[in-house]
Design a protein around this motif. Structure first.
Motif, PDB file in Angstrom:
ATOM      1  N   GLY A   1     -28.975  43.056 -29.388  1.00 42.80           N
ATOM      2  CA  GLY A   1     -28.534  41.972 -30.275  1.00 42.80           C
ATOM      3  C   GLY A   1     -27.113  41.512 -30.028  1.00 42.80           C
TER       4      GLY A   1
ATOM      5  N   LYS B   1     -26.505  39.704 -24.808  1.00 40.41           N
ATOM      6  CA  LYS B   1     -26.639  39.843 -23.350  1.00 40.41           C
ATOM      7  C   LYS B   1     -27.631  38.835 -22.774  1.00 40.41           C
TER       8      LYS B   1
ATOM      9  N   THR C   1     -28.697  36.068 -24.165  1.00 40.30           N
ATOM     10  CA  THR C   1     -28.150  34.716 -24.364  1.00 40.30           C
ATOM     11  C   THR C   1     -27.196  34.370 -23.224  1.00 40.30           C
TER      12      THR C   1
HETATM   13  P1  ADP Z   1     -29.400  41.064 -26.566  1.00 42.67           P
HETATM   14  O1  ADP Z   1     -30.080  40.518 -25.346  1.00 42.67           O
HETATM   15  O2  ADP Z   1     -28.062  41.660 -26.303  1.00 42.67           O
HETATM   16  O3  ADP Z   1     -30.280  42.003 -27.317  1.00 42.67           O
HETATM   17  P2  ADP Z   1     -29.709  38.342 -27.577  1.00 42.67           P
HETATM   18  O4  ADP Z   1     -28.893  37.480 -26.706  1.00 42.67           O
HETATM   19  O5  ADP Z   1     -31.181  38.333 -27.342  1.00 42.67           O
HETATM   20  O6  ADP Z   1     -29.134  39.820 -27.554  1.00 42.67           O
HETATM   21  O7  ADP Z   1     -29.483  37.921 -29.090  1.00 42.67           O
HETATM   22  C1  ADP Z   1     -28.209  37.910 -29.689  1.00 42.67           C
HETATM   23  C2  ADP Z   1     -28.314  37.378 -31.110  1.00 42.67           C
HETATM   24  O8  ADP Z   1     -28.706  36.011 -31.085  1.00 42.67           O
HETATM   25  C3  ADP Z   1     -29.335  38.102 -31.962  1.00 42.67           C
HETATM   26  O9  ADP Z   1     -28.811  38.247 -33.249  1.00 42.67           O
HETATM   27  C4  ADP Z   1     -30.509  37.165 -31.961  1.00 42.67           C
HETATM   28  O10 ADP Z   1     -31.257  37.290 -33.137  1.00 42.67           O
HETATM   29  C5  ADP Z   1     -29.859  35.815 -31.856  1.00 42.67           C
HETATM   30  N1  ADP Z   1     -30.713  34.833 -31.153  1.00 42.67           N
HETATM   31  C6  ADP Z   1     -31.087  34.916 -29.855  1.00 42.67           C
HETATM   32  N2  ADP Z   1     -31.839  33.848 -29.512  1.00 42.67           N
HETATM   33  C7  ADP Z   1     -31.937  33.075 -30.618  1.00 42.67           C
HETATM   34  C8  ADP Z   1     -32.570  31.815 -30.919  1.00 42.67           C
HETATM   35  N3  ADP Z   1     -33.264  31.150 -29.991  1.00 42.67           N
HETATM   36  N4  ADP Z   1     -32.445  31.329 -32.168  1.00 42.67           N
HETATM   37  C9  ADP Z   1     -31.740  31.992 -33.109  1.00 42.67           C
HETATM   38  N5  ADP Z   1     -31.098  33.162 -32.889  1.00 42.67           N
HETATM   39  C10 ADP Z   1     -31.197  33.700 -31.674  1.00 42.67           C
END
Ligand code: ADP
Ligand code: MG
Length: 222
Positions: A43, A46, A48
């Motif tokens: 979360g 990464k 993103t």
């Molecule tokens: P990681 O890959 O480090 O686990 P992410 O990049 O997947 O983290 O997610 C980081 C945060 O952004 C999380 O809180 C996630 O819920 C939020 N998030 C990711 N993608 C979306 C999206 N498309 N819409 C809303 N929130 C998102």
């Protein structure tokens, strides 16, 4: 010159009334031929960040130069071309198409290619290199997790990108298959490809030559 250059990248997701600021000003330079591991808690942003690097998401603010070009200034068709020719993607859950054979899956990224190359021969050659020469006409359901990921790696290489981005590529694999997959990424790096791997696994990160850590929306070197 860095092949990837991020400056003050932010990303905010809106969920109804709620704003989630995931990236708060990320700076990163990756040189051609680097092998970088992006680590950090679940979360932390990464994926993103990797999706922004892969031009699958756009940042809310900041600048991103990829191979000298400012990505936000590219037209849609230029962006698709850059993504197709420069970037290869590998994901934790493989994303193979279940009703296509190994070889057909590997050829999916070439469907829109205008170049006349012998992709089929290339597909076979690459599949042989990752030890799957005898599996070309198998369906994904007939493969182990490690074999599926090796197919996904070959698919990511079919257009001969200079950069391979892998999001938790060993996240669903046992340690033996993980090592096989990381050895392949290491070999690709030795052949000159720039590799960025997102992982929270120490052993996976050990294959990289450099580590950065995502924390509270910022990136730190480790
Ligand atoms: P990681 O890959 O480090 O686990 P992410 O990049 O997947 O983290 O997610 C980081 C945060 O952004 C999380 O809180 C996630 O819920 C939020 N998030 C990711 N993608 C979306 C999206 N498309 N819409 C809303 N929130 C998102
Ligand atoms: Mg993730």
């Amino acid at each position: 010159m860095a092949i990837i250059e991020l400056r003050d990248i932010t990303k905010t997701y809106r969920q109804g009334e709620l704003e989630v600021k995931v990236l708060k000003g990320v700076n990163l330079e990756v040189e051609k031929g680097d092998f970088l591991a992006i680590m950090g808690a679940s979360g932390s942003g990464k994926s993103t960040l990797l999706y922004i690097i892969g031009c699958l998401e756009s940042p809310s603010s900041g600048t991103y130069r990829l191979a000298g070009a400012e990505v936000s200034k590219l037209e849609d068709d230029e962006l698709s071309r850059v993504r197709n020719e420069r970037l290869g993607f590998v994901f934790q859950s493989f994303y193979l198409i279940p009703y296509l054979t190994v070889e057909e899956n590997v050829l999916v990224p070439t469907i829109y290619s205008k170049k006349r190359r012998d992709y089929k021969a290339r597909a076979r050659h690459l599949l042989e290199q990752v030890g799957l020469g005898h599996r070309v006409s198998f369906l994904p359901s007939e493969l182990s997790g490690g074999q599926k990921q090796r197919v996904a790696i070959v698919r990511s290489l079919i257009n001969d990108p200079d950069i391979v981005l892998a999001d938790e590529p060993t996240g669903q694999l046992d340690s033996h298959s993980s090592a096989q997959v990381m050895e392949i990424l290491s070999d690709l790096n030795k052949q000159g490809k720039t590799i960025i791997v997102v992982t929270h696994d120490e052993q996976t990160a050990d294959y990289a030559s450099r580590r950065v850590i995502m924390k509270d929306g910022l990136l730190y070197s480790a």
